[in-house]
Write an enzyme that holds these catalytic residues in place. Structure first.
Site, PDB file in Angstrom:
ATOM      1  N   GLU A 117       0.835  -1.212   0.000  1.00 42.21           N
ATOM      2  CA  GLU A 117       0.000   0.000   0.000  1.00 42.21           C
ATOM      3  C   GLU A 117       0.867   1.257   0.000  1.00 42.21           C
ATOM      4  O   GLU A 117       0.440   2.309  -0.472  1.00 42.21           O
ATOM      5  CB  GLU A 117      -0.963  -0.048   1.210  1.00 42.21           C
ATOM      6  CG  GLU A 117      -2.099  -1.040   0.942  1.00 42.21           C
ATOM      7  CD  GLU A 117      -2.719  -1.664   2.180  1.00 42.21           C
ATOM      8  OE1 GLU A 117      -2.490  -1.179   3.298  1.00 42.21           O
ATOM      9  OE2 GLU A 117      -3.445  -2.665   2.008  1.00 42.21           O
ATOM     10  N   GLU A 185       3.742 -11.153   0.134  1.00 46.19           N
ATOM     11  CA  GLU A 185       2.350 -10.692   0.112  1.00 46.19           C
ATOM     12  C   GLU A 185       1.934 -10.449  -1.328  1.00 46.19           C
ATOM     13  O   GLU A 185       2.183  -9.361  -1.872  1.00 46.19           O
ATOM     14  CB  GLU A 185       2.200  -9.369   0.884  1.00 46.19           C
ATOM     15  CG  GLU A 185       2.050  -9.531   2.360  1.00 46.19           C
ATOM     16  CD  GLU A 185       1.203  -8.416   2.976  1.00 46.19           C
ATOM     17  OE1 GLU A 185       0.467  -8.703   3.914  1.00 46.19           O
ATOM     18  OE2 GLU A 185       1.267  -7.265   2.507  1.00 46.19           O
ATOM     19  N   GLY A 195     -13.809 -13.433   2.237  1.00 47.81           N
ATOM     20  CA  GLY A 195     -14.289 -14.511   1.367  1.00 47.81           C
ATOM     21  C   GLY A 195     -14.581 -14.054  -0.050  1.00 47.81           C
ATOM     22  O   GLY A 195     -14.912 -14.855  -0.925  1.00 47.81           O
ATOM     23  N   SER A 235      -4.894 -11.852   3.223  1.00 42.96           N
ATOM     24  CA  SER A 235      -6.155 -12.521   3.590  1.00 42.96           C
ATOM     25  C   SER A 235      -5.968 -13.753   4.460  1.00 42.96           C
ATOM     26  O   SER A 235      -6.694 -14.739   4.311  1.00 42.96           O
ATOM     27  CB  SER A 235      -6.947 -12.867   2.327  1.00 42.96           C
ATOM     28  OG  SER A 235      -7.200 -11.708   1.581  1.00 42.96           O
TER      29      SER A 235
HETATM   30  P1  PGA Z   1      -5.096  -8.599   4.794  1.00 48.37           P
HETATM   31  O1  PGA Z   1      -3.891  -7.560   4.821  1.00 48.37           O
HETATM   32  O2  PGA Z   1      -4.759  -9.685   5.796  1.00 48.37           O
HETATM   33  O3  PGA Z   1      -6.299  -7.797   5.170  1.00 48.37           O
HETATM   34  O4  PGA Z   1      -5.165  -9.142   3.413  1.00 48.37           O
HETATM   35  C1  PGA Z   1      -2.565  -7.987   4.866  1.00 48.37           C
HETATM   36  C2  PGA Z   1      -1.646  -6.814   4.682  1.00 48.37           C
HETATM   37  O5  PGA Z   1      -1.896  -5.992   3.784  1.00 48.37           O
HETATM   38  O6  PGA Z   1      -0.645  -6.680   5.398  1.00 48.37           O
END
Ligand code: PGA
Length: 281
Positions: A117, A185, A195, A235
């Protein structure tokens, strides 16, 4: 590009070299909860529910304004405090930046670096490298995020992860490897914990773990594999955590959405704890 089988390490060799690490579970609260009181309640709930967990390193990474208070709520240090980002600059006229010495002074020992992000907002691999260098120099642990934004059938995502990792690790000394955690990630699998949408499988994670280990071994020698923990993020929830640590052989997780629910997060921590107990018994 070489076919995948030529770029992957020989699994048996890698496996033989590696004793399993103590699992690490990191809560990435992102821009949550909305108030300090909400953050305190969530922290206390997790602390209470995870009180019997001994075989897992647990890190909570709240937003900057909550760090000092969260640190006070963990006097024993049983839950470590992480920051979600940091400046690579040591001090000076840099409006809005937060330095590593500030973070250290409020009890932070882990720093997430290169989260997708933040990369999406323009952070480059070279900046990730500078931040890692500074985190390690300050005696803290860098949780370095890598991962492709999308998958294709030609395996280009390996090239993406390799580039991210090689630039991130440029000029990093092998003496600092114990302060390094790599998180795979896949960006396309983030925030699908409700989900909806496609999530990664334990096969995806395992394959990338081996690939990351190969890059670490190329760069630092084979002993690097036993020093650097490799986490999965994207997730993670109570339903899939078991397979990522068991079949996927990940060393833990970076948990976003589900870390905001104390019961779900603690269930994930307990899955890692039970796994660690099983493999060491
Ligand atoms: P998430 O986020 O478990 O909500 O997918 C993980 C992250 O972005 O560190």
């Amino acid at each position: 590009m070489l076919p995948l089988c030529d770029r992957m390490p020989r699994m048996s060799k890698v496996k033989k070299a590696v004793a399993r690490h103590k699992p690490l579970v990191v809560a990435n609260w992102k821009m949550n909860p909305a108030t300090l009181d909400g953050a305190k309640k969530l922290f206390i709930d997790i602390r209470k529910e995870a009180r019997n967990v001994t075989d897992v390193d647990v890190v909570i990474a709240p937003p900057f304004p909550y760090l000092a208070d969260m640190n006070k709520l963990s006097p024993s240090g049983r839950i470590s405090i992480g920051a979600q980002d940091s400046s690579p600059i040591l001090k000076g006229a840099h409006t809005g930046e937060v330095s590593l010495s500030m973070l250290r002074s409020v009890g932070v020992s882990y720093v997430i670096v290169g989260h997708s992000e933040i990369r999406a907002a323009g952070e480059k691999d070279e900046e990730v490298n500078k931040k890692i260098t500074a985190v390690l120099k300050n005696g803290m642990t860098a949780i370095v995020c890598v991962g492709e934004t999308k998958r294709d059938t030609h395996g280009h995502y390996f090239t993406t992860v390799e580039r991210q990792l090689r630039v991130a690790l440029k000029d990093i000394s092998s003496t600092k490897l114990k302060q390094l955690v790599i998180t795979y990630e896949p960006v396309w699998a983030i925030s699908k914990g409700d989900g909806r949408g496609q999530t990664a499988t334990h096969e995806d994670a395992y394959e990338m773990k081996l690939f990351i280990q190969k890059i670490l071994a190329d760069r630092f020698g084979r002993s690097a594999i036993s020093k650097v923990r490799i986490l999965y993020g994207g997730s993670v929830n109570e339903g899939n955590a078991q397979e990522f640590i068991n079949e996927g052989e990940m060393d833990g997780y970076l948990v976003g959405g589900m870390s905001l629910r104390s019961k779900e997060f603690t269930a994930i921590v307990k899955i890692a704890h039970n796994h660690a107990k099983k493999v060491t018994s």
